[in-house]
Design an enzyme around this catalytic site. Sequence first.
Site, PDB file in Angstrom:
ATOM      1  N   ASP A  67      -8.515   4.709  -1.713  1.00  0.00           N
ATOM      2  CA  ASP A  67      -7.917   3.505  -1.130  1.00  0.00           C
ATOM      3  C   ASP A  67      -7.248   2.670  -2.215  1.00  0.00           C
ATOM      4  O   ASP A  67      -7.894   2.243  -3.177  1.00  0.00           O
ATOM      5  CB  ASP A  67      -8.988   2.679  -0.418  1.00  0.00           C
ATOM      6  CG  ASP A  67      -8.396   1.723   0.595  1.00  0.00           C
ATOM      7  OD1 ASP A  67      -7.424   1.020   0.252  1.00  0.00           O
ATOM      8  OD2 ASP A  67      -8.897   1.671   1.728  1.00  0.00           O
ATOM      9  N   CYS A  94       0.814  -1.213   0.000  1.00  0.00           N
ATOM     10  CA  CYS A  94       0.000   0.000   0.000  1.00  0.00           C
ATOM     11  C   CYS A  94       0.850   1.266   0.000  1.00  0.00           C
ATOM     12  O   CYS A  94       0.483   2.269  -0.639  1.00  0.00           O
ATOM     13  CB  CYS A  94      -0.955  -0.001   1.188  1.00  0.00           C
ATOM     14  SG  CYS A  94      -0.153  -0.214   2.801  1.00  0.00           S
ATOM     15  N   HIS A 153      -2.290   1.097   7.052  1.00  0.00           N
ATOM     16  CA  HIS A 153      -2.540   1.272   5.629  1.00  0.00           C
ATOM     17  C   HIS A 153      -2.075   2.653   5.172  1.00  0.00           C
ATOM     18  O   HIS A 153      -2.047   3.600   5.957  1.00  0.00           O
ATOM     19  CB  HIS A 153      -4.035   1.113   5.331  1.00  0.00           C
ATOM     20  CG  HIS A 153      -4.355   0.987   3.882  1.00  0.00           C
ATOM     21  ND1 HIS A 153      -3.812   0.018   3.075  1.00  0.00           N
ATOM     22  CD2 HIS A 153      -5.174   1.717   3.079  1.00  0.00           C
ATOM     23  CE1 HIS A 153      -4.291   0.137   1.850  1.00  0.00           C
ATOM     24  NE2 HIS A 153      -5.115   1.174   1.824  1.00  0.00           N
TER      25      HIS A 153
END
Length: 261
Positions: free
Chosen positions: A219, A113, A201
């Site tokens: 995201d 991520c 994240h």
Amino acid sequence: MLGRLALLSRSRLVSVPTIRLLHTTSIYQRSLEIVQTRPYTTKGCPSNSEKCRTKRTPPAPNTHYRRTLPDTLINLTSPQGRQMFQEALNDGAMVNFLPLVGNFTHQSDVAMCGPGSLAMVLNAVEADPGRVWRGIWRWYSDDMLECCETVESMRAKDARRHDQSSLEEFTKAVEESATESGRHLVVSFSRQSLGQTGIGHFSPIAGYHRAKQMVLVLDVARFKYPSYWVPIELLWQSMAPLDPDTNQARGYFLLSRPRPE
């Protein structure tokens, strides 16, 4: 226009979903309607024959197809999410949305991520990596990036941990990234603090709704969650839990192209 697509293989005719493009007046109301068809039809058999139908393979055990957003977060593609998008756009607080979406990077692995977020931003500001990605093309992908910065150098590049900043400073950084072209914000947060599954994240910020004090998160784990609006104070608080790998708080950083001297 409604059309049906099929791929011919050696032994069977593979029928893929039909796609209908809904023409509407608003670009935020355009969508693709997927009309499910039978997955496979044996070549030479009538498509309506029970004998010729191939059953769908059931999902593997202990696997998931996406997660449901908690009530505190608003899906960008929901009616409320689209309305907020329009309002933030009219307010001039979505200037970097199109560069980011035009270069949206889905993380290539569940642990990528951070590099995925960085690759998206670097491509959005049209930074030339100076190295080949594939074939003859120079381009950023998350597998080309690795951590190589010291804490001191990151501080000099507008990177802040939660314990080094404040809600006011974070709000100012959000404002900058939402209104200054080429000025991008990436946040590192605890998913659990947002009511999501997982631990830590990274994802870029793509807009700011000033009236509702909510931030748009793109995201990069698209397989798990869609893009969503989150209250800015809740996002700020989600940076406070310590990262178990570093035993330090999470944070955020601003990134932009160097200005010519």
